[in-house]
Design a protein around this motif. Structure first.
Motif, short mmCIF file in Angstrom:
data_model
loop_
_atom_site.label_atom_id
_atom_site.label_comp_id
_atom_site.label_asym_id
_atom_site.label_seq_id
_atom_site.Cartn_x
_atom_site.Cartn_y
_atom_site.Cartn_z
N LEU A 298 -11.89 16.26 -9.63
CA LEU A 298 -10.49 16.29 -10.08
C LEU A 298 -9.56 16.63 -8.92
O LEU A 298 -10.00 17.15 -7.90
N GLU A 299 -8.30 16.26 -9.10
CA GLU A 299 -7.28 16.75 -8.18
C GLU A 299 -6.99 18.19 -8.60
O GLU A 299 -6.85 18.45 -9.79
N PRO A 300 -6.86 19.12 -7.65
CA PRO A 300 -6.62 20.51 -8.04
C PRO A 300 -5.37 20.65 -8.90
O PRO A 300 -5.34 21.42 -9.85
N PRO B 85 -4.23 9.85 -12.49
CA PRO B 85 -4.23 8.40 -12.57
C PRO B 85 -5.22 7.67 -11.67
O PRO B 85 -5.61 6.54 -11.97
N PHE B 86 -5.63 8.27 -10.54
CA PHE B 86 -6.33 7.40 -9.58
C PHE B 86 -7.25 8.19 -8.66
O PHE B 86 -6.83 9.15 -8.02
N PHE B 87 -8.50 7.74 -8.60
CA PHE B 87 -9.44 8.34 -7.65
C PHE B 87 -10.01 7.31 -6.67
O PHE B 87 -10.35 7.66 -5.55
N SER B 88 -10.14 6.06 -7.14
CA SER B 88 -10.77 5.07 -6.26
C SER B 88 -10.52 3.67 -6.81
O SER B 88 -10.40 3.49 -8.02
N LYS C 114 -11.65 5.17 6.32
CA LYS C 114 -10.28 4.69 6.54
C LYS C 114 -9.43 4.77 5.28
O LYS C 114 -8.21 4.77 5.36
N ASN C 115 -10.07 4.77 4.11
CA ASN C 115 -9.33 4.75 2.85
C ASN C 115 -9.83 5.86 1.93
O ASN C 115 -11.04 6.14 1.89
N GLY C 116 -8.90 6.41 1.16
CA GLY C 116 -9.27 7.45 0.22
C GLY C 116 -10.32 6.99 -0.77
O GLY C 116 -11.25 7.74 -1.11
N SER C 117 -10.19 5.76 -1.24
CA SER C 117 -11.15 5.26 -2.24
C SER C 117 -12.59 5.30 -1.72
O SER C 117 -13.52 5.57 -2.48
N ASN C 118 -12.76 5.02 -0.45
CA ASN C 118 -14.11 5.02 0.11
C ASN C 118 -14.71 6.43 0.14
O ASN C 118 -15.90 6.61 -0.10
N VAL C 119 -13.87 7.42 0.42
CA VAL C 119 -14.43 8.77 0.51
C VAL C 119 -14.65 9.40 -0.86
O VAL C 119 -15.57 10.19 -1.04
N THR C 120 -13.81 9.03 -1.84
CA THR C 120 -14.08 9.57 -3.19
C THR C 120 -15.35 8.93 -3.75
O THR C 120 -16.17 9.61 -4.37
N THR C 121 -15.53 7.64 -3.50
CA THR C 121 -16.77 6.98 -3.94
C THR C 121 -17.96 7.58 -3.20
O THR C 121 -19.04 7.78 -3.79
N GLY D 177 -7.17 12.56 2.72
CA GLY D 177 -6.75 11.25 3.25
C GLY D 177 -5.28 11.29 3.61
O GLY D 177 -4.91 11.75 4.69
N LYS D 178 -4.43 10.86 2.67
CA LYS D 178 -2.99 10.92 2.90
C LYS D 178 -2.64 12.29 3.50
O LYS D 178 -3.14 13.31 3.03
N GLY D 179 -1.78 12.32 4.48
CA GLY D 179 -1.35 13.60 5.02
C GLY D 179 -2.19 14.07 6.21
O GLY D 179 -1.79 14.96 6.92
N LEU E 244 -13.30 18.43 -5.35
CA LEU E 244 -11.83 18.35 -5.40
C LEU E 244 -11.36 17.17 -4.57
O LEU E 244 -11.75 17.03 -3.40
N ASP E 245 -10.54 16.33 -5.20
CA ASP E 245 -9.90 15.24 -4.47
C ASP E 245 -8.54 15.75 -4.00
O ASP E 245 -7.60 15.86 -4.79
N GLU E 246 -8.46 16.08 -2.72
CA GLU E 246 -7.22 16.64 -2.15
C GLU E 246 -6.43 15.58 -1.37
O GLU E 246 -5.75 15.87 -0.40
N MET E 247 -6.56 14.34 -1.82
CA MET E 247 -5.85 13.23 -1.16
C MET E 247 -4.35 13.51 -1.08
O MET E 247 -3.72 13.26 -0.06
N ILE E 248 -3.79 14.01 -2.18
CA ILE E 248 -2.35 14.27 -2.22
C ILE E 248 -2.05 15.75 -1.97
O ILE E 248 -1.11 16.09 -1.26
N THR E 249 -2.87 16.64 -2.52
CA THR E 249 -2.58 18.08 -2.38
C THR E 249 -2.88 18.60 -0.97
O THR E 249 -2.21 19.51 -0.49
#
Ligand SMILES: Cc1ncc(COP(=O)(O)O)c(C=O)c1O
Length: 461
Positions: A200-202, A147-150, A118-125, A280-282, A252-257
């Motif tokens: 990392l975020e791409p 700035p932020f991964f989890s 349900k949350n980005g933090s849970n999937v990055t962890t 996550g987002k998007g 790759l954390d593609e939460m935003i990208t």
């Protein structure tokens, strides 16, 4: 207790009495907005949100970038509502869950298996856990500039906000510099055979240093690369090569990208194939859906159909496959395929960047108000009289945009941002920069109607 309460100070007090921080995300906090910003919104539609006094704002926050089509998209809402009628959440895996997993697998070539959260933090962890389980190694490397991964301790302990986190929780997280492959190599050299993954975020407003360090024309500022080999690979490809050589996983954390740079993620845009990706987002136009996906062999650390394999407790949650969110994701992904949403985000971003840059030039403020980053990942920079990036000037600009009906804490574009919204934005900026110019001459304090915005990642209030 009504949702049309117009006393903002009373609402703010109620928020802080009921909720630590006054909101469920620190980036929604009072210290992230000018004092005149509404403390809460009541509803959103398309690119707009309304406060409790009925005032409408053109929104560039878009629910912390989670809403990419527009608020209350009728097509996505209908898909979610259909899943409510199907029962919301059942006792075994659901058809919706299967179709949603297959939809993500069909979309992103590097994703062969997926688990939803349900949350980005849970999937990055979860990605960190998969990497450690798969490699049997300890260290995770993340770039200092992102700035932020989890919200979990393994990451937050690396920021200024260390309260409540035993130091040992963060001892296995190492930091390198984005676009400085030498700084990452140094970590691999210092910990041979012990690095489980690089995450990392791409890209952010900073893109990976391109092969031979040649920046795409027209992209205003992409950060500096340092220690770059200047070979035939871009920075992300160099990170991938380094990981593969060492046996570490490339995450790759593609939460935003994701769902912004390219339909298949920024990974396709930049030509890399991560072992694990987080989204996550998007994904679901604001519905709560996040995902960790990747190579089958890696993801299967969480499998139960491999006899005798040591088990990994991988992201097991009651609500992870809740059907409304996953129905919303399937519908959102289909709209992306049918309507070239990504193309719209790029085009609007380019028009916005060019338009805002021209307005600043007309005011003679090109050295003080600048657009940064590629069209799909824009930021604006506010500089003071001395040319330093200034949060006071950013607060003033935000304040003056708000007075003109535009909320722009950062720049998140949606499919609902069109020509009328572009015009509204440029007119608001024109007015706001008039005040900005006066503040450069006469001192920003005279014009600010409250305290300046402060960074989330600071140790004390
Ligand atoms: C790059 C990145 N990763 C992870 C997260 C965490 O996502 P969530 O807020 O859904 O837990 C965020 C949220 O801002 C993010 O920007």
């Amino acid at each position: 207790m009504s949702n049309t309460d117009t006393d903002f100070e009373a609402l703010r007090a109620r928020l802080h009495r009921a909720i630590p921080g006054g909101a469920h995300t620190y980036s929604r906090g009072d210290d992230q907005f000018p004092a005149i910003a509404p403390p809460l919104f009541v509803r959103g539609k398309g690119a707009y949100a309304w406060d409790s006094a009925g005032q409408r704002y053109l929104d560039y926050g878009m629910a912390l970038r989670a809403v990419t089509l527009g608020y209350a998209d009728a097509r996505v809402n209908a898909a979610a509502a259909a899943e409510m009628e199907n029962g919301v959440n059942l006792t075994r895996a659901t058809m919706t869950e299967l179709l949603a997993a297959e939809a993500l697998i069909d979309l992103v070539p590097s994703v062969e298996m997926v688990k939803f959260g349900k949350n980005g933090s849970n999937v990055t962890t979860a990605a960190v856990k998969i990497a450690r389980a798969y490699t049997g190694r300890r260290y995770i490397c993340v770039p200092r500039q992102q700035p932020f991964f989890s919200f979990d301790d393994w990451f937050i302990g690396t920021t200024a906000l260390k309260r409540g986190i035993p130091a040992e929780q963060t001892a296995s997280t190492l930091v390198f510099d984005y676009n400085d492959i030498g700084s990452l190599k140094a970590l691999f050299d210092a910990h041979p055979g012990e690095i489980a993954a690089v995450m990392l975020e791409p890209a952010t407003t900073m893109i990976p240093c391109p092969p031979a360090c040649t920046r795409p024309a027209g992209w205003p500022s992409t950060g500096t690369c340092a220690g770059c080999d200047c070979n035939a690979q871009n920075f992300l490809q160099q990170v991938q090569t380094l990981c593969r050589k060492d046996g570490a996983l490339f995450i790759l954390d593609e939460m935003i990208t994701g769902f912004r740079w390219h339909l298949q993620g920024a990974q396709t845009f930049f030509g890399v194939q991560p072992d694990i990706t987080t989204f996550g987002k998007g994904m679901a136009n604001g519905f709560s859906v996040a995902a960790v996906g990747g190579r089958r062999e890696v993801m299967e650390v969480g499998a139960i159909n491999r006899p005798g394999m040591e088990r990994t407790f991988l992201l097991s949650t009651t609500h992870g496959a809740e059907m409304t969110g996953l129905g919303a994701f399937i519908a959102t992904a289909q709209i992306y395929r049918d309507e070239d949403v990504v193309g719209h985000l790029w085009r609007y971003g380019a028009s916005l960047r060019d338009g805002m840059t021209q307005v600043a030039a007309r005011h003679g403020l090109s050295a003080h108000f600048q657009m940064d980053g590629p069209p799909v990942s824009l930021n604006y920079l506010t500089r003071d009289t001395g040319g330093q990036v200034s949060l006071s000037m950013r607060t003033l600009l935000s304040q003056e945009l708000l007075k003109r009906g535009v909320m722009m804490p950062w720049v998140a574009i949606s499919q609902s941002h069109g020509p009328a919204e572009l015009q509204l934005t440029l007119e608001a900026l024109d007015g706001a920069l008039g005040v900005y110019a006066q503040a450069l001459d006469g001192g920003v304090e005279k014009f600010l109607q409250g305290p300046a915005i402060r960074p989330v990642f600071r140790s004390h209030n």
